[in-house]
Design a protein around this motif. Structure first.
Motif, mmCIF file in Angstrom:
data_model
loop_
_atom_site.group_PDB
_atom_site.id
_atom_site.type_symbol
_atom_site.label_atom_id
_atom_site.label_comp_id
_atom_site.label_asym_id
_atom_site.label_seq_id
_atom_site.Cartn_x
_atom_site.Cartn_y
_atom_site.Cartn_z
ATOM 1 N N ILE A 14 0.838 -1.201 0.000
ATOM 2 C CA ILE A 14 0.000 0.000 0.000
ATOM 3 C C ILE A 14 0.871 1.249 0.000
ATOM 4 C CG2 ILE A 14 -1.641 1.359 1.364
ATOM 5 C CD1 ILE A 14 -3.001 -1.237 2.134
ATOM 6 N N GLU A 15 1.918 1.262 0.797
ATOM 7 C CA GLU A 15 2.781 2.442 0.842
ATOM 8 C C GLU A 15 3.481 2.666 -0.496
ATOM 9 O OE1 GLU A 15 5.155 2.028 4.406
ATOM 10 O OE2 GLU A 15 3.519 2.865 5.606
ATOM 11 N N ARG A 72 -2.871 5.962 8.328
ATOM 12 C CA ARG A 72 -3.130 4.824 9.214
ATOM 13 C C ARG A 72 -4.003 3.844 8.437
ATOM 14 N NH1 ARG A 72 -7.162 3.440 12.843
ATOM 15 N NH2 ARG A 72 -8.222 5.409 12.483
ATOM 16 N N TYR A 73 -3.534 2.615 8.324
ATOM 17 C CA TYR A 73 -4.240 1.604 7.547
ATOM 18 C C TYR A 73 -5.017 0.674 8.462
ATOM 19 C CZ TYR A 73 -0.668 3.286 4.365
ATOM 20 O OH TYR A 73 0.159 4.092 3.619
ATOM 21 N N ASN A 95 -7.053 -8.171 1.123
ATOM 22 C CA ASN A 95 -7.192 -7.460 -0.152
ATOM 23 C C ASN A 95 -8.016 -6.183 -0.066
ATOM 24 O OD1 ASN A 95 -5.826 -9.524 -1.756
ATOM 25 N ND2 ASN A 95 -7.583 -10.780 -1.222
ATOM 26 N N LEU A 96 -8.539 -5.859 1.101
ATOM 27 C CA LEU A 96 -9.350 -4.655 1.310
ATOM 28 C C LEU A 96 -8.805 -3.907 2.518
ATOM 29 C CD1 LEU A 96 -12.939 -6.232 1.138
ATOM 30 C CD2 LEU A 96 -11.696 -5.112 -0.729
ATOM 31 N N ALA A 97 -8.566 -2.614 2.344
ATOM 32 C CA ALA A 97 -8.065 -1.827 3.469
ATOM 33 C C ALA A 97 -8.609 -0.407 3.393
ATOM 34 C CB ALA A 97 -6.530 -1.795 3.468
ATOM 35 N N LEU A 98 -8.644 0.235 4.525
ATOM 36 C CA LEU A 98 -8.998 1.648 4.608
ATOM 37 C C LEU A 98 -7.748 2.417 4.965
ATOM 38 C CD1 LEU A 98 -12.267 1.321 6.698
ATOM 39 C CD2 LEU A 98 -12.082 1.712 4.237
#
Length: 178
Positions: free
Chosen positions: A41-42, A110-111, A117-120
């Motif tokens: 993600i980063e 902040r994750y 496979n799904l993140a906020l």
């Protein structure tokens, strides 16, 4: 004699499951171990940040899963949404970016992983506008696709509804069905 129109057999559905194994037989994966791919993600957010700095819309496009769901608000409406296809979102983004300073934005991200496979992404941001520091918050739903890359599926950030209307996008229009 077979007609050739046979459906693949699926596992029998367990109604009112009483065990995790029953849920698994039904295809439900809730509760599976979550692999938190923070590094992936980063890496996507570094590409997005670089794209914004360079005003490179092609680079930005690679970080978005189209169509994208936009959520914001405006002065005359509490909350507004827009389901954007690729060409319209990039047109609006290009026009909006002309109105914001080229100052670097500082992100504190902040994750929260819902699954592997799904993140906020919940972020607090600051940017200097002239001699003033402006603070704002944003949230993104990010998803990992079959190619293993993370992409933004939804952007939530307040205050852009009136600006987008200036460029022909009325966020209050109900979304079309994808």
């Amino acid at each position: 004699m077979s007609s050739g129109n046979t459906k693949p057999q699926s596992a029998p559905v367990v109604e009112n499951p009483t065990t995790v194994a029953d849920m698994r037989r039904n295809g439900v994966t809730v509760g599976d171990p979550i692999v938190e791919d923070v590094e992936g993600i980063e890496a996507m957010y570094r590409r997005r940040d670089d794209a914004h700095k360079a005003r490179d819309w092609e680079m930005l496009r690679d970080t978005i899963d189209f169509p994208v769901w936009m959520v914001t608000d405006s002065a005359d409406v509490q909350a507004v949404t827009w389901y954007g296809d690729e060409s319209k979102l990039l047109e609006v983004q290009h026009n909006i970016m002309r109105l914001v300073p080229r100052s670097p934005v500082h992100h504190e991200r902040r994750y929260v992983f819902l699954t592997s496979n799904l993140a906020l992404n919940m972020e607090s941001n600051t940017v200097m506008v002239g001699n003033e520091q402006v603070a704002f918050k944003a949230a993104h739903l990010v998803i990992r696709r079959d190619d293993g890359k993370w992409r933004v599926k939804s952007v939530m950030e307040g205050g852009w509804g009136n600006v987008a209307k200036m460029f022909g996008t009325d966020f209050r229009v109900p979304p079309s069905t994808p």
